[in-house]
Motif scaffolding. Structure first.
Motif, short mmCIF file in Angstrom:
data_model
loop_
_atom_site.label_atom_id
_atom_site.label_comp_id
_atom_site.label_asym_id
_atom_site.label_seq_id
_atom_site.Cartn_x
_atom_site.Cartn_y
_atom_site.Cartn_z
N HIS A 5 21.06 -51.30 -68.96
CA HIS A 5 19.91 -50.76 -68.22
C HIS A 5 19.43 -51.84 -67.26
O HIS A 5 18.70 -52.76 -67.65
CB HIS A 5 18.79 -50.35 -69.19
CG HIS A 5 17.71 -49.52 -68.54
ND1 HIS A 5 16.93 -48.64 -69.24
CD2 HIS A 5 17.29 -49.44 -67.25
CE1 HIS A 5 16.06 -48.05 -68.42
NE2 HIS A 5 16.26 -48.54 -67.20
N HIS A 7 18.28 -52.77 -63.01
CA HIS A 7 17.92 -52.32 -61.66
C HIS A 7 18.19 -53.41 -60.63
O HIS A 7 18.17 -54.60 -60.95
CB HIS A 7 16.45 -51.92 -61.63
CG HIS A 7 16.17 -50.73 -62.49
ND1 HIS A 7 16.40 -49.44 -62.09
CD2 HIS A 7 15.74 -50.65 -63.78
CE1 HIS A 7 16.10 -48.62 -63.07
NE2 HIS A 7 15.70 -49.32 -64.11
N HIS A 38 17.45 -46.37 -59.98
CA HIS A 38 16.61 -45.17 -60.10
C HIS A 38 16.96 -44.04 -59.14
O HIS A 38 16.96 -44.25 -57.92
CB HIS A 38 15.15 -45.51 -59.74
CG HIS A 38 14.39 -46.23 -60.78
ND1 HIS A 38 14.10 -45.69 -62.00
CD2 HIS A 38 13.81 -47.45 -60.78
CE1 HIS A 38 13.37 -46.55 -62.71
NE2 HIS A 38 13.20 -47.64 -61.99
N GLU A 79 19.96 -44.15 -63.47
CA GLU A 79 18.88 -43.65 -64.33
C GLU A 79 18.30 -42.43 -63.64
O GLU A 79 17.69 -42.53 -62.58
CB GLU A 79 17.81 -44.74 -64.52
CG GLU A 79 16.64 -44.29 -65.42
CD GLU A 79 15.62 -45.40 -65.70
OE1 GLU A 79 15.69 -46.48 -65.07
OE2 GLU A 79 14.74 -45.17 -66.56
N ASP A 226 16.39 -53.37 -68.92
CA ASP A 226 15.61 -52.67 -67.89
C ASP A 226 15.05 -53.69 -66.89
O ASP A 226 13.93 -53.55 -66.41
CB ASP A 226 14.46 -51.89 -68.55
CG ASP A 226 13.98 -50.72 -67.72
OD1 ASP A 226 14.40 -50.59 -66.57
OD2 ASP A 226 13.15 -49.94 -68.24
N HIS A 228 14.10 -55.64 -63.68
CA HIS A 228 13.87 -55.33 -62.27
C HIS A 228 13.90 -56.61 -61.44
O HIS A 228 13.87 -56.57 -60.22
CB HIS A 228 12.53 -54.61 -62.08
CG HIS A 228 12.55 -53.17 -62.53
ND1 HIS A 228 12.75 -52.79 -63.84
CD2 HIS A 228 12.40 -52.01 -61.83
CE1 HIS A 228 12.72 -51.46 -63.92
NE2 HIS A 228 12.51 -50.97 -62.72
ZN LIG Z 1 14.85 -48.41 -65.73
#
Ligand SMILES: [Zn+2]
Ligand SMILES: [Zn+2]
Length: 265
Positions: A5, A7, A38, A79, A226, A228
């Motif tokens: 996961h 980004h 995303h 995602e 996740d 970023h």
């Molecule tokens: Zn995410």
């Protein structure tokens, strides 16, 4: 280790460069990583799309995948911010592009972007959770083109006053309905380490929910930071492994070409 996961600057809200993430992953000795930028359509009360040029994404990511092939396995996922009105749109994308992996996430409920539009303040806390998990269960049941359900208790982050959060036992049945559908469809959930960086003192999902998933027979689990920004890559994975093992999980899952493999933890 594996981070499924992640980004990059293809996401509207992320700052990490794809190359920077790959380099960090190599430094940290990861075996494989999967980008999951995303795609969120009609994401808020103004029906805003948070998306990117998917052709450009595949061009960039596959060049990097080939370039670093000898050092790390780079996988290309997405995602999907799913809502009942969007199934066809996401089906088309999943069929048109050679995605390795798809995360289904609920970021928007009743056209409210959970991160911004104050949905948790709209109703009594249990009613908020009933609507949120109700939509999640419905999407899992009705939409097929995904592998893993993302950060299931994401909504917890957006209760401004955390003391309004009900105890898990009070909404356990809503979560159980989600898991029942996940397991029935042979999909899985993720253990996402971002919760700690987003104002919570637990990962997604909280331990009680992960225990419930295990008790119900759920064994399909991915790990994701996740991230970023690059410094968040693979964060807290030592603890993630510990929690998963303490509950009984012996394997995590990785995906290539939408095919699942189990790997020992
Ligand atoms: Zn995410
Ligand atoms: Zn998300």
């Amino acid at each position: 280790m594996y981070d499924f996961h992640l980004h990059t600057t293809f996401s509207f809200d992320a700052k990490s460069s794809p190359k920077g993430v790959i380099k960090t992953a190599i430094e940290k000795n990861f075996k494989a990583i999967c980008f999951t930028d995303h795609l969120d359509y009609d994401a808020n009360i103004y029906y805003k799309d948070y998306d990117f040029d998917i052709d450009e994404y595949f061009k960039t990511m596959s060049e990097l995948r080939d370039k670093y092939r000898d050092k790390i396995e780079v996988l290309i996922g997405a995602e999907f911010g799913v809502q009942p009105s969007l199934y066809e749109k996401y089906d088309k994308i999943a069929k048109a592009y050679p995605l390795d992996f798809v995360l289904l996430s609920i970021h928007t409920v009743e056209h409210h972007d959970l991160a911004k539009d104050g949905f948790p303040e709209k109703y009594e806390p249990l009613e908020v959770l009933k609507r949120y998990y109700g939509q999640m269960a419905r999407c899992v049941k009705e939409f097929d083109d995904f592998d893993i359900l993302g950060h299931i208790d994401y909504i917890d982050r957006y209760f401004k006053d955390k003391s309004r959060m009900p105890e898990f036992k009070d909404y356990r049945d809503y979560v159980a309905e989600v898991f029942e559908n996940v397991i029935k469809k042979d999909k899985g959930i993720e253990l996402n380490s971002a919760g700690r960086r987003r104002g919570l003192d637990y990962f997604h999902p909280k331990k009680e929910a992960l225990e419930l998933y295990y008790e119900m027979g759920g064994r399909v689990l991915t790990f994701g930071s996740d991230a970023h920004v690059e410094i968040d890559f693979g964060k807290n994975f030592d603890e993630v492994i510990e929690i998963a093992k303490s509950i009984g999980f012996k394997e995590l899952c990785i995906y290539r070409n939408r095919q699942r493999d189990f790997v020992k933890i």
